[in-house]
Scaffold this motif. Structure first.
Motif, PDB file in Angstrom:
ATOM      1  N   ALA A 127     -14.906   0.802  -5.136  1.00 39.53           N
ATOM      2  CA  ALA A 127     -14.653   2.184  -4.738  1.00 39.53           C
ATOM      3  C   ALA A 127     -13.197   2.481  -5.082  1.00 39.53           C
ATOM      4  CB  ALA A 127     -14.905   2.392  -3.248  1.00 39.53           C
ATOM      5  N   MET A 128     -12.856   3.761  -5.293  1.00 37.62           N
ATOM      6  CA  MET A 128     -11.510   4.112  -5.700  1.00 37.62           C
ATOM      7  C   MET A 128     -11.031   5.353  -4.935  1.00 37.62           C
ATOM      8  SD  MET A 128      -9.809   4.270  -9.534  1.00 37.62           S
ATOM      9  CE  MET A 128     -11.358   3.806 -10.187  1.00 37.62           C
ATOM     10  N   PRO A 129     -10.709   5.198  -3.636  1.00 37.74           N
ATOM     11  CA  PRO A 129     -10.178   6.347  -2.897  1.00 37.74           C
ATOM     12  C   PRO A 129      -8.780   6.715  -3.377  1.00 37.74           C
ATOM     13  CG  PRO A 129     -10.080   4.362  -1.566  1.00 37.74           C
ATOM     14  CD  PRO A 129     -10.833   3.992  -2.804  1.00 37.74           C
ATOM     15  N   ALA A 130      -8.422   7.975  -3.176  1.00 36.61           N
ATOM     16  CA  ALA A 130      -7.107   8.479  -3.581  1.00 36.61           C
ATOM     17  C   ALA A 130      -6.338   8.956  -2.355  1.00 36.61           C
ATOM     18  CB  ALA A 130      -7.261   9.621  -4.581  1.00 36.61           C
ATOM     19  N   ALA A 131      -5.039   8.762  -2.385  1.00 40.41           N
ATOM     20  CA  ALA A 131      -4.180   9.197  -1.289  1.00 40.41           C
ATOM     21  C   ALA A 131      -3.008   9.989  -1.844  1.00 40.41           C
ATOM     22  CB  ALA A 131      -3.666   7.994  -0.502  1.00 40.41           C
ATOM     23  N   THR A 132      -2.503  10.918  -1.055  1.00 37.92           N
ATOM     24  CA  THR A 132      -1.303  11.660  -1.433  1.00 37.92           C
ATOM     25  C   THR A 132      -0.076  10.864  -1.024  1.00 37.92           C
ATOM     26  OG1 THR A 132      -1.243  12.828   0.684  1.00 37.92           O
ATOM     27  CG2 THR A 132      -2.490  13.854  -1.112  1.00 37.92           C
ATOM     28  N   PRO A 133       1.049  11.061  -1.700  1.00 33.95           N
ATOM     29  CA  PRO A 133       2.270  10.362  -1.296  1.00 33.95           C
ATOM     30  C   PRO A 133       2.657  10.649   0.151  1.00 33.95           C
ATOM     31  CG  PRO A 133       2.538  11.290  -3.491  1.00 33.95           C
ATOM     32  CD  PRO A 133       1.238  11.810  -2.965  1.00 33.95           C
ATOM     33  N   SER A 134       2.423  11.882   0.609  1.00 32.81           N
ATOM     34  CA  SER A 134       2.799  12.217   1.983  1.00 32.81           C
ATOM     35  C   SER A 134       1.987  11.422   2.995  1.00 32.81           C
ATOM     36  CB  SER A 134       2.621  13.722   2.232  1.00 32.81           C
ATOM     37  OG  SER A 134       1.275  14.117   2.025  1.00 32.81           O
ATOM     38  N   MET A 153       0.822  -1.204   0.000  1.00 31.84           N
ATOM     39  CA  MET A 153       0.000   0.000   0.000  1.00 31.84           C
ATOM     40  C   MET A 153       0.861   1.261   0.000  1.00 31.84           C
ATOM     41  SD  MET A 153      -3.322  -0.702   0.063  1.00 31.84           S
ATOM     42  CE  MET A 153      -4.192   0.548   0.989  1.00 31.84           C
ATOM     43  N   ARG A 154       1.918   1.268   0.795  1.00 31.00           N
ATOM     44  CA  ARG A 154       2.735   2.483   0.946  1.00 31.00           C
ATOM     45  C   ARG A 154       3.698   2.681  -0.212  1.00 31.00           C
ATOM     46  NH1 ARG A 154       2.142   4.640   6.089  1.00 31.00           N
ATOM     47  NH2 ARG A 154       1.299   3.228   7.663  1.00 31.00           N
ATOM     48  N   VAL A 163      -2.797   2.727   7.461  1.00 34.04           N
ATOM     49  CA  VAL A 163      -3.320   2.633   6.108  1.00 34.04           C
ATOM     50  C   VAL A 163      -4.542   1.726   6.052  1.00 34.04           C
ATOM     51  CG1 VAL A 163      -2.798   1.973   3.734  1.00 34.04           C
ATOM     52  CG2 VAL A 163      -1.064   3.101   5.112  1.00 34.04           C
ATOM     53  N   ASP A 164      -4.536   0.638   6.841  1.00 37.21           N
ATOM     54  CA  ASP A 164      -5.685  -0.261   6.865  1.00 37.21           C
ATOM     55  C   ASP A 164      -6.949   0.474   7.316  1.00 37.21           C
ATOM     56  OD1 ASP A 164      -4.085  -2.264   6.053  1.00 37.21           O
ATOM     57  OD2 ASP A 164      -4.233  -3.490   7.853  1.00 37.21           O
ATOM     58  N   ALA A 165      -6.821   1.215   8.419  1.00 42.27           N
ATOM     59  CA  ALA A 165      -7.985   1.945   8.934  1.00 42.27           C
ATOM     60  C   ALA A 165      -8.428   3.017   7.956  1.00 42.27           C
ATOM     61  CB  ALA A 165      -7.653   2.568  10.290  1.00 42.27           C
ATOM     62  N   TRP A 166      -7.462   3.674   7.310  1.00 45.96           N
ATOM     63  CA  TRP A 166      -7.798   4.718   6.340  1.00 45.96           C
ATOM     64  C   TRP A 166      -8.592   4.144   5.174  1.00 45.96           C
ATOM     65  CZ3 TRP A 166      -6.031   4.926   1.206  1.00 45.96           C
ATOM     66  CH2 TRP A 166      -6.433   6.061   0.504  1.00 45.96           C
ATOM     67  N   ILE A 167      -8.130   3.023   4.604  1.00 43.28           N
ATOM     68  CA  ILE A 167      -8.814   2.461   3.447  1.00 43.28           C
ATOM     69  C   ILE A 167     -10.202   1.971   3.842  1.00 43.28           C
ATOM     70  CG2 ILE A 167      -8.026   0.044   3.582  1.00 43.28           C
ATOM     71  CD1 ILE A 167      -8.153   2.128   0.391  1.00 43.28           C
ATOM     72  N   ALA A 168     -10.337   1.411   5.057  1.00 43.02           N
ATOM     73  CA  ALA A 168     -11.646   0.926   5.514  1.00 43.02           C
ATOM     74  C   ALA A 168     -12.632   2.075   5.638  1.00 43.02           C
ATOM     75  CB  ALA A 168     -11.496   0.197   6.850  1.00 43.02           C
TER      76      ALA A 168
END
Length: 424
Positions: free
Chosen positions: A213-220, A113-114, A229-234
């Protein structure tokens, strides 16, 4: 007569957090309902005295009604937060896993993920003979993350919360049922036992469809080790999944989505047969009857057999709930009551009331209210595994996470759910 509104109405109207505890929120809702009853009684007295309602009284009642809806949503949000899996302070974004294999999978998934490093994850899933090990199809999330997503979905997806749920490993779940049941009879101790007719069996099929679903994340965000990351994606996907599910379980046509309960044929309860949902009519097109409106709700309840009725739930949208909130029984008691405890639903005639915004509004011939034992009547089928594909290319500099799960649904017992239609 003066009707002071709860303090939280002003705060909610400005969009600020109330800062109240769940218990205080529940007390505020009860206070608001007391004010609602007083104003509604005044409205009814005005209608009885002069045939119409004062504009100020109507506006006041509508304002309190909106306040009750807001407080119910806040209580639902608190229940959702409680449903999410907790994280202890010592985990620092690593989440607890109960065995070495689980920890290894979680660490490999975190690296994927990272940083997009999928070598360890590919090897682990190949060892497990997982169908999710193809990089083009994504990788399975850790088991605890999947469990957290499903728990949250149960809390915020109205029909899922009360339906029967079955997890399967195949793409289609098939359930046989008997259309006439086994034959039986009484006989004397030494009398001959005549052969009985065999039960006639049929099969219900529940295919699972892909939901994404397709969430987006910033590199930072991904580089920040403090971020779980697990909690964020959930948290990112649960609301998107719940919204799509909620619509499909009510109105879905079964094409690339589950089949919703309102997509099945409907017949009057007197002519009910298997494969159809029985209906009770209000007797008035697009409205409740002008007098004794609550009687049609009683008819709806008792259209259901006693074995189903003890686990019955009302299902309707917010606008329909606003209409039934004003109803009284013959003794002047309100049929709708606020939740008895934090996390509990409001009740209608002592049965839990589930708010599903995808149910239709009150209109001519509309099946705006459902009542039944949904755990026996509607089945949600989850295929095991939530899959994620990392995409750092399509929306630079953001990283997209294409997240999919397979879910199906449909009516499994046509005698367990009845509908109230607003028809003459």
């Amino acid at each position: 007569m003066s009707h002071a509104l709860p303090l939280t109405e002003t705060k909610a109207a400005t969009g600020r957090e109330t800062g109240l505890s769940p218990r205080d929120e529940l007390d505020e809702m009860r206070t608001a309902f007391t004010a609602f009853r007083e104003v509604n009684d005044e409205r009814l007295s005005e209608i009885e005295a002069r045939g119409s309602t004062d504009v100020l009284t109507a506006e006041k009642l509508e304002r309190i009604d909106r306040q009750l809806d807001r407080q119910q949503r806040r209580l639902d949000d608190l229940a959702l937060k409680a449903a999410r899996p907790g994280r202890s302070a010592g985990e620092t974004g690593r989440g607890s896993v109960g065995n070495a294999a689980g920890r290894e999978h979680k660490e490999a998934f975190d690296a994927y993920m990272r940083k997009g490093q999928d070598e360890r994850l590919r090897d682990l899933e190949r060892k497990a003979m997982s169908t999710g090990s193809d990089p083009d199809g994504g990788y399975l999330v850790p088991e605890e993350t999947e469990s957290g997503i499903l728990r949250a979905l149960t809390a915020i997806s109205p029909i899922r919360a009360i339906a029967g749920i079955r997890q399967v490993s195949s793409s289609v779940f098939r359930k046989p049922f008997s259309t006439n049941g086994p034959q039986s009879g009484w006989v004397a101790e030494t009398a001959a036992r005549p052969q009985t007719d065999a039960p006639v069996l049929a099969e219900l099929s529940f295919p699972t469809m892909e939901l994404y679903a397709m969430p987006a994340a910033t590199p930072s965000l991904l580089e920040d080790a403090a971020v779980d990351v697990d909690a964020w994606i959930a948290e990112e996907v649960e609301a998107a999944f719940a919204a799509q599910e909620g619509t499909a379980f009510v109105t879905g046509d079964g094409v690339n989505k589950p089949r919703g309960l309102l997509d099945y044929p409907r017949v009057a309860e007197a002519a009910w047969s298997w494969g159809n949902l029985g209906t009770v009519s209000t007797g008035t097109a697009g409205a409740f009857p002008a007098s004794d409106a609550g009687d049609v709700l009683i008819d709806l309840v008792y259209a259901l057999k006693s074995g189903y009725r003890q686990n019955g739930h009302f299902v309707m949208n917010r606008r329909t709930q606003a209409a039934v909130r004003k109803m009284k029984d013959a003794d002047g008691n309100y049929l709708w009551q606020p939740p008895a405890s934090v996390g509990a639903p409001a009740t209608l005639m002592s049965f839990p009331l589930i708010e599903a915004e995808d149910m239709p509004d009150i209109a001519a011939d509309s099946p705006a209210i459902a009542f039944g034992d949904f755990r026996r009547g509607y089945l949600v089928v989850d295929r095991t595994g939530v899959r994620i594909l990392r995409d750092p290319y399509s929306a630079k500099p953001y990283v997209l996470f294409y997240t999919t799960k397979r879910v199906g649904g449909g009516v499994q017992d046509f005698d367990a759910i009845k509908l109230l239609t607003f028809s003459a």
